[in-house]
Design a protein around this motif. Sequence first.
Motif, PDB file in Angstrom:
ATOM      1  N   LEU A   1     -17.427 -29.572 -28.387  1.00 36.47           N
ATOM      2  CA  LEU A   1     -18.589 -29.677 -27.495  1.00 36.47           C
ATOM      3  C   LEU A   1     -19.971 -29.932 -28.202  1.00 36.47           C
ATOM      4  CD1 LEU A   1     -17.585 -26.693 -25.247  1.00 36.47           C
ATOM      5  CD2 LEU A   1     -18.180 -29.016 -24.209  1.00 36.47           C
ATOM      6  N   ALA A   2     -19.810 -29.357 -29.529  1.00 33.87           N
ATOM      7  CA  ALA A   2     -21.171 -29.666 -30.303  1.00 33.87           C
ATOM      8  C   ALA A   2     -21.346 -31.132 -30.935  1.00 33.87           C
ATOM      9  CB  ALA A   2     -21.201 -28.686 -31.427  1.00 33.87           C
ATOM     10  N   TRP A   3     -20.103 -31.628 -30.962  1.00 34.10           N
ATOM     11  CA  TRP A   3     -19.935 -33.082 -31.450  1.00 34.10           C
ATOM     12  C   TRP A   3     -20.388 -34.163 -30.505  1.00 34.10           C
ATOM     13  CZ3 TRP A   3     -14.719 -31.707 -34.149  1.00 34.10           C
ATOM     14  CH2 TRP A   3     -14.886 -31.207 -35.303  1.00 34.10           C
ATOM     15  N   THR A   4     -20.387 -33.765 -29.094  1.00 33.26           N
ATOM     16  CA  THR A   4     -20.661 -34.630 -28.009  1.00 33.26           C
ATOM     17  C   THR A   4     -21.792 -34.393 -27.071  1.00 33.26           C
ATOM     18  OG1 THR A   4     -18.930 -33.270 -26.836  1.00 33.26           O
ATOM     19  CG2 THR A   4     -18.042 -35.218 -28.040  1.00 33.26           C
ATOM     20  N   GLU A   5     -22.027 -35.214 -26.479  1.00 31.29           N
ATOM     21  CA  GLU A   5     -23.205 -34.971 -25.298  1.00 31.29           C
ATOM     22  C   GLU A   5     -22.699 -34.843 -24.052  1.00 31.29           C
ATOM     23  OE1 GLU A   5     -26.503 -34.320 -26.281  1.00 31.29           O
ATOM     24  OE2 GLU A   5     -25.860 -34.289 -28.316  1.00 31.29           O
ATOM     25  N   ARG A   6     -21.807 -35.673 -23.669  1.00 29.51           N
ATOM     26  CA  ARG A   6     -21.309 -35.884 -22.167  1.00 29.51           C
ATOM     27  C   ARG A   6     -19.868 -35.186 -21.873  1.00 29.51           C
ATOM     28  NH1 ARG A   6     -17.526 -38.299 -20.305  1.00 29.51           N
ATOM     29  NH2 ARG A   6     -17.444 -39.344 -22.226  1.00 29.51           N
ATOM     30  N   LEU A   7     -19.078 -35.291 -22.854  1.00 27.30           N
ATOM     31  CA  LEU A   7     -17.461 -34.954 -22.771  1.00 27.30           C
ATOM     32  C   LEU A   7     -17.388 -33.601 -22.336  1.00 27.30           C
ATOM     33  CD1 LEU A   7     -14.636 -36.149 -23.231  1.00 27.30           C
ATOM     34  CD2 LEU A   7     -14.801 -35.070 -25.579  1.00 27.30           C
ATOM     35  N   ARG A   8     -16.398 -33.565 -21.165  1.00 23.71           N
ATOM     36  CA  ARG A   8     -16.129 -32.289 -20.828  1.00 23.71           C
ATOM     37  C   ARG A   8     -15.010 -31.730 -21.533  1.00 23.71           C
ATOM     38  NH1 ARG A   8     -16.647 -28.524 -16.683  1.00 23.71           N
ATOM     39  NH2 ARG A   8     -14.792 -27.361 -15.726  1.00 23.71           N
ATOM     40  N   VAL A   9     -14.821 -30.583 -22.224  1.00 26.17           N
ATOM     41  CA  VAL A   9     -13.654 -30.133 -22.898  1.00 26.17           C
ATOM     42  C   VAL A   9     -13.327 -28.718 -22.368  1.00 26.17           C
ATOM     43  CG1 VAL A   9     -13.240 -28.877 -25.282  1.00 26.17           C
ATOM     44  CG2 VAL A   9     -14.903 -30.992 -25.062  1.00 26.17           C
ATOM     45  N   GLY A  10     -11.770 -28.660 -22.139  1.00 31.74           N
ATOM     46  CA  GLY A  10     -11.233 -27.656 -21.554  1.00 31.74           C
ATOM     47  C   GLY A  10     -10.197 -27.205 -22.527  1.00 31.74           C
ATOM     48  N   VAL A  11      -9.904 -25.760 -22.388  1.00 32.70           N
ATOM     49  CA  VAL A  11      -8.735 -25.133 -23.221  1.00 32.70           C
ATOM     50  C   VAL A  11      -7.576 -24.729 -21.877  1.00 32.70           C
ATOM     51  CG1 VAL A  11      -7.967 -23.395 -24.636  1.00 32.70           C
ATOM     52  CG2 VAL A  11     -10.362 -24.394 -24.874  1.00 32.70           C
ATOM     53  N   GLY A  12      -6.485 -25.319 -22.244  1.00 33.89           N
ATOM     54  CA  GLY A  12      -5.487 -24.796 -21.371  1.00 33.89           C
ATOM     55  C   GLY A  12      -4.104 -24.743 -21.831  1.00 33.89           C
TER      56      GLY A  12
END
Length: 290
Positions: A51-62
Motif C-alpha cells: 500500500l505504501a508503494w502505490t497510490e491507487r492499487l487495492r490490496v487484500g489479505v486473504g
Amino acid sequence: MTALGAVFRPQLPPERLRDVVRAAEDAGLEELWLWEDCFFESGIAAAAAALAWTERLRVGVGLLPVPLRNVALTAMEAATLHRLFPDRVGLAVGHGVQDWMGQVGARVESPVTLLREYLAAMRALLRGERVTADGRYVKLAEVALDWPPATAPAVFAGAIGPRSLRLAGEAADGTMLVAGTSPDGVRKARRLIDEGRTAAGRTGHHQVVVYLHTATGPGADARLRAEMEVSDEDDIAELGVAGDAAAVAKAVQRLADAGADTVVLQPTGDEPDPEGFVRFVAREVRQLVP
C-alpha cells in the motif's frame, strides 16, 4: 462490473513484492491479494508495504488465520491500515490450515465457534465499540480501539464447508472462496451464505470473492495441470483455466455469472513471470470482462 484481481504468491521471496506491486499499479490492476500462509510471509506487513508503494492499487489479505492471531491485535492492524490507506484495504479471516495451526500450538477444538466469536468481536471493534466478550475462545474486557477507522470496513470470512459458509452469511460482510471452486460451487456457496443471512435477519448485498487457478504463456497447460494434481484437483475445465486472455476471460465470466463479485486470478506457484502475469490480467483480461 466484475472486479478483477491477481495474487502475489508467497512462494516468491518478500523482496520480489515491490516489483510485482509496481507492475500491478502501473498496469492499472484493480486488486492485488496476498496470503498469510504458514510459514511464508506476514500478510499485514506485506500489505502495508504494498500500500505504501502505490497510490491507487487495492490490496487484500486473504486470509488471516484466526487461531494464530488475537482478535484485538488483528483489529488494531486492520484499523491502522484502513486509516492510513482509506478504501484500499481488503481483509479476510478464516480457520487457517489445521495442520499448520497444530504446528504452532494454536489448533482449536471448534474452528467454527472460534470464527463466530472472532467475527463478532472484530467487526464490533472496527465499528468503534467497546467490547467485552467471554466466549469459548475470544475473551475481551472493555476493549476499544483508540483509532478505529472513520467508517467501519467490510470484514470477509474465508469459508469452504456448509457450516462455515452459513456462518459467513450470518456474521461476515463478505465471503472468500478458494481456488478450485467451480461455477456450480459458487452457486451452492451463495445459497448457503443466503441461508445464514436469512437466519440472522441480514439484508443488503453480500460480496463474494473467488480465486481462480490461472496459467498463461508457454507451458501454461502443463503448469496448471501439475499444480492441480498437487491439490488433488483434476477437472481443469471447471476448476481452473490455462490459455490466452480470451480463455481466461470466459472462465472469469462463468464465475461472475454464478454469483462472484470479484474474481482473483491465482498463478501457479512456479509462474515464471509474476510481473508479466499482473500485466496480463490488467491489460489483456480486464478489457474482455464486462
